[in-house]
Design a protein around this motif. Sequence first.
Motif, PDB file in Angstrom:
ATOM      1  N   ASN B  18     -38.912   8.308-127.814  1.00  0.00           N
ATOM      2  CA  ASN B  18     -38.995   7.997-126.388  1.00  0.00           C
ATOM      3  C   ASN B  18     -39.902   6.787-126.177  1.00  0.00           C
ATOM      4  N   ALA B  19     -39.582   6.007-125.153  1.00  0.00           N
ATOM      5  CA  ALA B  19     -40.394   4.843-124.807  1.00  0.00           C
ATOM      6  C   ALA B  19     -40.901   5.017-123.384  1.00  0.00           C
ATOM      7  N   THR B  20     -42.208   4.845-123.205  1.00  0.00           N
ATOM      8  CA  THR B  20     -42.800   4.937-121.868  1.00  0.00           C
ATOM      9  C   THR B  20     -43.511   3.635-121.541  1.00  0.00           C
ATOM     10  N   MET B  21     -43.201   3.084-120.399  1.00  0.00           N
ATOM     11  CA  MET B  21     -43.904   1.893-119.936  1.00  0.00           C
ATOM     12  C   MET B  21     -44.378   2.124-118.511  1.00  0.00           C
ATOM     13  N   ASN B  22     -45.508   1.522-118.206  1.00  0.00           N
ATOM     14  CA  ASN B  22     -46.180   1.769-116.935  1.00  0.00           C
ATOM     15  C   ASN B  22     -46.300   0.488-116.117  1.00  0.00           C
ATOM     16  N   CYS B  23     -46.333   0.684-114.813  1.00  0.00           N
ATOM     17  CA  CYS B  23     -46.434  -0.445-113.892  1.00  0.00           C
ATOM     18  C   CYS B  23     -47.476  -0.108-112.841  1.00  0.00           C
ATOM     19  N   SER B  24     -48.402  -1.015-112.605  1.00  0.00           N
ATOM     20  CA  SER B  24     -49.341  -0.843-111.503  1.00  0.00           C
ATOM     21  C   SER B  24     -49.138  -1.986-110.521  1.00  0.00           C
ATOM     22  N   TYR B  25     -49.323  -1.686-109.242  1.00  0.00           N
ATOM     23  CA  TYR B  25     -49.108  -2.693-108.210  1.00  0.00           C
ATOM     24  C   TYR B  25     -50.246  -2.647-107.213  1.00  0.00           C
ATOM     25  N   LYS B  26     -50.240  -3.603-106.263  1.00  0.00           N
ATOM     26  CA  LYS B  26     -51.444  -3.795-105.462  1.00  0.00           C
ATOM     27  C   LYS B  26     -51.327  -3.350-104.009  1.00  0.00           C
ATOM     28  N   THR B  27     -50.156  -3.480-103.422  1.00  0.00           N
ATOM     29  CA  THR B  27     -50.034  -3.212-101.986  1.00  0.00           C
ATOM     30  C   THR B  27     -49.057  -2.072-101.721  1.00  0.00           C
ATOM     31  N   SER B  28     -49.023  -1.592-100.491  1.00  0.00           N
ATOM     32  CA  SER B  28     -48.077  -0.544-100.112  1.00  0.00           C
ATOM     33  C   SER B  28     -46.645  -1.043-100.254  1.00  0.00           C
ATOM     34  N   ILE B  29     -45.758  -0.154-100.619  1.00  0.00           N
ATOM     35  CA  ILE B  29     -44.374  -0.564-100.899  1.00  0.00           C
ATOM     36  C   ILE B  29     -43.368   0.302-100.147  1.00  0.00           C
ATOM     37  N   ASN B  30     -42.147  -0.238 -99.962  1.00  0.00           N
ATOM     38  CA  ASN B  30     -41.012   0.545 -99.479  1.00  0.00           C
ATOM     39  C   ASN B  30     -40.289   1.209-100.638  1.00  0.00           C
ATOM     40  N   ASN B  31     -40.117   0.454-101.705  1.00  0.00           N
ATOM     41  CA  ASN B  31     -39.511   1.014-102.908  1.00  0.00           C
ATOM     42  C   ASN B  31     -39.964   0.217-104.122  1.00  0.00           C
ATOM     43  N   LEU B  32     -39.714   0.784-105.277  1.00  0.00           N
ATOM     44  CA  LEU B  32     -40.026   0.131-106.546  1.00  0.00           C
ATOM     45  C   LEU B  32     -38.771   0.195-107.403  1.00  0.00           C
ATOM     46  N   GLN B  33     -38.482  -0.901-108.062  1.00  0.00           N
ATOM     47  CA  GLN B  33     -37.253  -0.993-108.852  1.00  0.00           C
ATOM     48  C   GLN B  33     -37.593  -1.402-110.284  1.00  0.00           C
ATOM     49  N   TRP B  34     -36.784  -0.977-111.218  1.00  0.00           N
ATOM     50  CA  TRP B  34     -36.930  -1.378-112.614  1.00  0.00           C
ATOM     51  C   TRP B  34     -35.706  -2.180-113.027  1.00  0.00           C
TER      52      TRP B  34
END
Lengths: 114, 110
Positions: B18-34
Amino acid sequence: GAGVSQSPRYKVAKRGQDVALRCDPISGHVSLFWYQQALGQGPEFLTYFQNEAQLDKSGLPSDRFFAERPEGSVSTLKIQRTQQEDSAVYLCASSLGSPAYGYTFGSGTRLTVV
Amino acid sequence: SQQGEEDPQALSIQEGENATMNCSYKTSINNLQWYRQNSGRGLVHLILIRSNEREKHSGRLRVTLDTSKKSSSLLITASRAADTASYFCATYTGFQKLVFGTGTRLLVSP
């Protein structure tokens, strides 16, 4: 068309030369976006069109960059007096509506300024 | 500037793992996409998770979202050599553009 088409696929320009990059979005897609992707980085937003209207050009790095979409379909990104730091992949994406539903990207144009 | 930062920058695993990758962001969002990007190609939309969702599945993909920590993770189960690519998270804040992270380069060895 079936997908977003970009041309040319590769472009080598001498420093100071003007270049024009073309994007043919999916038919009927209202929204069109240009991104710049430097080597090893994520795409950076350049500009956004809704039909023929350029609603956001906040990402264009200088006044040497200009984009148009005169009839609300094909778009052209023009870079005047190219410089070495303009070397990057230029990606075009289109969407039926807002990015809330995801983009369809083209394969990009790799620009190398020598 | 980029909204998201991904971790790790590079990941190397064997097929079947299995592969796990993480994403951190800074501001409020409506959605997040990969998105996935194969070498020298454009980006392909993989999955979208809305701000009021905590987890979403699509085939071998599982995405989680923690808005209190401003972070998301993408899990690819039973990886294959064909999964070798760069993976980017992108956030939509409602201002008509996606803002991409820095990406994770995944290498899956046979």
